[in-house]
Motif scaffolding. Sequence first.
Motif, short mmCIF file in Angstrom:
data_model
loop_
_atom_site.label_atom_id
_atom_site.label_comp_id
_atom_site.label_asym_id
_atom_site.label_seq_id
_atom_site.Cartn_x
_atom_site.Cartn_y
_atom_site.Cartn_z
N PRO A 58 -17.65 18.57 -0.23
CA PRO A 58 -18.30 19.80 -0.71
C PRO A 58 -17.67 21.07 -0.18
CG PRO A 58 -19.95 18.15 -0.14
CD PRO A 58 -18.64 17.60 0.32
N SER A 59 -17.04 21.02 1.00
CA SER A 59 -16.44 22.22 1.58
C SER A 59 -15.16 22.62 0.88
CB SER A 59 -16.14 21.98 3.07
OG SER A 59 -15.07 21.06 3.22
N GLY A 60 -14.56 21.69 0.11
CA GLY A 60 -13.28 21.96 -0.51
C GLY A 60 -12.13 21.20 0.13
N LEU A 61 -12.39 20.53 1.25
CA LEU A 61 -11.37 19.71 1.89
C LEU A 61 -11.05 18.50 1.01
CD1 LEU A 61 -9.69 19.07 4.52
CD2 LEU A 61 -11.63 17.62 5.18
N GLN A 62 -9.78 18.14 0.94
CA GLN A 62 -9.36 16.91 0.28
C GLN A 62 -8.66 16.02 1.30
OE1 GLN A 62 -7.74 17.32 -3.90
NE2 GLN A 62 -7.62 19.46 -3.31
N TYR A 63 -8.98 14.74 1.31
CA TYR A 63 -8.34 13.85 2.29
C TYR A 63 -8.05 12.50 1.68
CZ TYR A 63 -12.77 11.33 2.98
OH TYR A 63 -13.91 10.56 2.80
N LYS A 64 -7.06 11.83 2.27
CA LYS A 64 -6.70 10.47 1.87
C LYS A 64 -6.37 9.68 3.12
CE LYS A 64 -2.64 9.50 0.03
NZ LYS A 64 -1.54 9.35 -0.97
N ASP A 65 -6.98 8.50 3.25
CA ASP A 65 -6.69 7.61 4.37
C ASP A 65 -5.48 6.76 4.05
OD1 ASP A 65 -8.71 8.29 6.27
OD2 ASP A 65 -10.19 7.29 5.01
N VAL A 66 -4.40 6.98 4.79
CA VAL A 66 -3.19 6.18 4.65
C VAL A 66 -3.36 4.87 5.42
CG1 VAL A 66 -0.70 6.11 5.07
CG2 VAL A 66 -1.79 8.25 4.36
N LYS A 67 -4.04 4.98 6.56
CA LYS A 67 -4.36 3.81 7.38
C LYS A 67 -5.73 4.08 8.00
CE LYS A 67 -2.65 1.12 11.33
NZ LYS A 67 -1.58 1.05 12.36
N VAL A 68 -6.62 3.09 7.95
CA VAL A 68 -8.00 3.31 8.37
C VAL A 68 -8.17 3.31 9.88
CG1 VAL A 68 -10.36 2.40 8.26
CG2 VAL A 68 -8.92 2.42 6.21
N GLY A 69 -7.51 2.44 10.61
CA GLY A 69 -7.70 2.37 12.06
C GLY A 69 -8.81 1.41 12.43
N ASN A 70 -9.14 1.38 13.73
CA ASN A 70 -10.13 0.42 14.24
C ASN A 70 -11.12 1.09 15.19
OD1 ASN A 70 -8.87 -2.26 13.25
ND2 ASN A 70 -7.16 -1.27 14.33
N GLY A 71 -12.29 0.46 15.33
CA GLY A 71 -13.29 0.95 16.27
C GLY A 71 -14.24 1.96 15.68
N GLU A 72 -14.86 2.74 16.58
CA GLU A 72 -15.85 3.72 16.16
C GLU A 72 -15.20 5.05 15.79
OE1 GLU A 72 -18.63 4.18 19.30
OE2 GLU A 72 -19.38 2.12 19.20
N SER A 73 -15.91 5.81 14.98
CA SER A 73 -15.47 7.15 14.63
C SER A 73 -16.01 8.15 15.65
CB SER A 73 -15.95 7.53 13.23
OG SER A 73 -15.41 6.66 12.26
N PRO A 74 -15.33 9.29 15.84
CA PRO A 74 -15.80 10.28 16.81
C PRO A 74 -17.02 11.04 16.32
CG PRO A 74 -13.90 11.12 15.63
CD PRO A 74 -14.07 9.70 15.19
N GLU A 75 -17.81 11.52 17.27
CA GLU A 75 -18.99 12.34 16.98
C GLU A 75 -18.83 13.68 17.69
OE1 GLU A 75 -22.12 9.99 18.55
OE2 GLU A 75 -22.15 8.57 16.87
N ASP A 76 -19.69 14.63 17.35
CA ASP A 76 -19.66 15.92 18.04
C ASP A 76 -19.80 15.70 19.54
OD1 ASP A 76 -19.31 17.37 15.76
OD2 ASP A 76 -21.39 18.00 15.56
N GLY A 77 -18.97 16.36 20.32
CA GLY A 77 -18.97 16.20 21.77
C GLY A 77 -17.92 15.24 22.26
#
Length: 242
Positions: A88-107
């Motif tokens: 919604p902000s207008g950012l466009q992204y594409k995952d070339v490689k997903v990775g492993n583990g948890e995603s980061p959170e604020d902080g």
Amino acid sequence: MLHASKDGEGMGRRGSIAAMTFALATSFLLPIEDVNADTCARKECQPKPNFLPEGSLPDKSEIVSMPALKGKDYGKTKMKYPDFVATPSGLQYKDVKVGNGESPEDGDRVVFDWEGYTIGYYGRIFQAKNGVKGGAFADETDFQRCVLGSHTVIPGLEEGLKGMKVGGIRQLVVTPELGYPEDDPSHTRVGPKPSTFDGQRALNFVLFNKGLIDKTLLFNIKVIRIDKKDGDGNYIRKGSST
């Protein structure tokens, strides 16, 4: 692509600029690992044509911000990539490689490597780090780091880092509204800052140019490590991916 003004003035020149931008904008896109063909060479993965029907007025939210065209009812429309996800902000992204583990959170503190291109203006590279080629980075060097939610990196990058995992590689198409602020030409307050003088000069030439320049940027990002705080507020360094 370019919208025509009512009298059609300058359409030939604007069309040439649009064609040149189209070719350059598609030349830095990385293929997804599980796709055998080069994704940016296939017809269905090219930016969508964005011409308006004759007599129609453009949606101003779809026009790239350019100082020289401020207040006009025409301009260059934002590039749209079919194989990218638009937020919604207008950012466009594409995952070339997903990775492993948890995603980061604020902080959380995110350690990352990056490349940057002025994709809207001749595709000039302003940051090359370990050569992001074929979905991989090479030797570990000095990486960038930021704490999510601290607003020490541009909004487009902070949004793009969310949802990534360690070892993941993501491409971000960042519009001017989500990019570098105008009051920080040294990029010391809001990064990431190019590591060389030539890189900073190439970036600033585009960011602070008052002419007909599309300030859209492309970032290739790899998450190296995600550090979380312990009970005392200190960051715990975990295993990294290089």
